[in-house]
Design a protein around this motif. Sequence first.
Motif, short mmCIF file in Angstrom:
data_model
loop_
_atom_site.label_atom_id
_atom_site.label_comp_id
_atom_site.label_asym_id
_atom_site.label_seq_id
_atom_site.Cartn_x
_atom_site.Cartn_y
_atom_site.Cartn_z
N UNK A 1 15.21 -9.29 -5.37
CA UNK A 1 16.34 -9.04 -6.37
C UNK A 1 17.80 -9.51 -6.00
N UNK B 1 0.06 4.33 1.06
CA UNK B 1 -1.48 3.94 0.86
C UNK B 1 -1.75 3.28 -0.60
N UNK B 2 -1.11 3.87 -1.49
CA UNK B 2 -1.52 3.50 -2.92
C UNK B 2 -0.12 2.83 -3.60
N UNK B 3 -0.35 2.15 -4.43
CA UNK B 3 1.03 1.43 -5.02
C UNK B 3 1.67 2.22 -6.06
N UNK C 1 3.65 -4.12 -2.44
CA UNK C 1 3.20 -2.88 -2.03
C UNK C 1 2.44 -3.38 -0.64
N UNK D 1 7.73 -10.83 -6.58
CA UNK D 1 8.39 -9.91 -7.39
C UNK D 1 9.12 -8.65 -6.62
N UNK E 1 5.82 -1.07 -9.79
CA UNK E 1 4.67 -1.88 -9.36
C UNK E 1 5.16 -3.41 -9.60
N UNK E 2 6.12 -3.50 -10.63
CA UNK E 2 6.79 -5.27 -10.80
C UNK E 2 7.88 -5.28 -10.12
N UNK E 3 8.43 -4.42 -9.29
CA UNK E 3 9.42 -4.68 -8.63
C UNK E 3 9.57 -4.62 -7.32
N UNK F 1 2.87 2.97 -9.82
CA UNK F 1 2.70 2.55 -11.08
C UNK F 1 3.84 2.26 -11.76
N UNK F 2 5.23 2.96 -11.51
CA UNK F 2 6.32 2.94 -12.15
C UNK F 2 7.33 1.65 -11.47
#
Lengths: 245, 245
Positions: free
Chosen positions: B239, B119-121, B131, B236, B126-128, B123-124
Amino acid sequence: MRNLKLTIQYDGTRYKGWQRLGNTENTLQGKIEQVLSRMTGETIEIIGSGRTDMGVHAQGQVANFKTSCTKSVDEIQQYLYQYLPEDIVVSQIEEVDERFHARYHAVAKEYVYKIWNAPYHNPFLRKYVVHIPQPLNLEAMQRAVPYLLGEHDYSAFVSSRSKKKSNVRELYSIDITKQDSLIELTFRGNGFLHNMVRIITGTLLEVGHGRMKPAYLKEILERRDRTLAGPTAPAKGLHLVKVYY
Amino acid sequence: MRNLKLTIQYDGTRYKGWQRLGNTENTLQGKIEQVLSRMTGETIEIIGSGRTDMGVHAQGQVANFKTSCTKSVDEIQQYLYQYLPEDIVVSQIEEVDERFHARYHAVAKEYVYKIWNAPYHNPFLRKYVVHIPQPLNLEAMQRAVPYLLGEHDYSAFVSSRSKKKSNVRELYSIDITKQDSLIELTFRGNGFLHNMVRIITGTLLEVGHGRMKPAYLKEILERRDRTLAGPTAPAKGLHLVKVYY
């Protein structure tokens, strides 16, 4: 008045730590209070389970606050999710008894200290782990752990800036695991003094580097002398994982 | 002339992609060439195994370059480690045959597309990761995979900006795994067209959301019509993990 309990994750990289400082808003407490105050029209003050220092992260910080706001728990969570910056996520909100106090009622905490142990740092984890290129003797570090467990006066492992009356705490366990290049030291205890996890980590790393014998940690603990212990390990490797009530 | 093969990890967040563009240096190729040119006093041009787009990450990009520099491989690696920014790490350097060409000689590649499905992204991460809060039907996504494997003309799954002569490639496997909230789609094939992994991912996600039936992917592939496939999944989450020679 309702009393609401928040479970909070944050990437602490950009913040000056948990505790609100004067009018600057670049603290976690300040950011969250700002959004809650705007939402409720009240001056909200949140009580954290404890402070985390500048640069320390959390997967499970807990805080509570009182409000007359009549929004549902889900609505409040959605509001926070919408208005908090990307590096702060309130992952849970619960309605709790009016007497619940996030700091006084915390009975135990779990911290993880993360180390990237490889010749080169990991560009994806660089803000969340400390990079140590030298090989570490994990087996020696593990042998040192039992000397640190139990109920003790941890004065040797507390920041000199601490002003607590008593430095007695009970440390239940320190688990050291390694998966690929990632070493994790998981600490569980009934409470932690200022910088305690980081100083114990710094001291265990002295053992890992072969600069200190495992049994010497018993002496450091007994002599209660901060100058005998290792350096304070950097903030960015530290994560507050869970608070128990 | 020596020919050196580099294995490179990068957090692509800050970059305009792999390929050097004119005089702007905010590309991965440009950054690495700049440091190598300074080190050697030569005008170094590196050849990547392929481009990665703006915001795409790599754990195992490969490139090669020719130089008359007489430094040892270890010295070169240390120099790069010292002067490249924190988000680019050259994890390996090898002396290779003068005929080795990072693009022409690549025989297969592996990409991973990462999705945070909660439900929530996070924070650690978030760039990789991308969501996706809605539940996904992974079983349906897995049923769609076989229709996409093998040697085919992948014109339905290529960016309209692509100017390749042939859109025939062989896709060996797409493995879909989930651990806690992290879903990973691992793609292996002999080559990938521009945006191919991201468009296939976007299409598999249509299946995961229940908006497309698994068997429909066979039709999309056969009709070679980009407009039938799903949207291009965000950069994002992508990879480049490994290049095979």
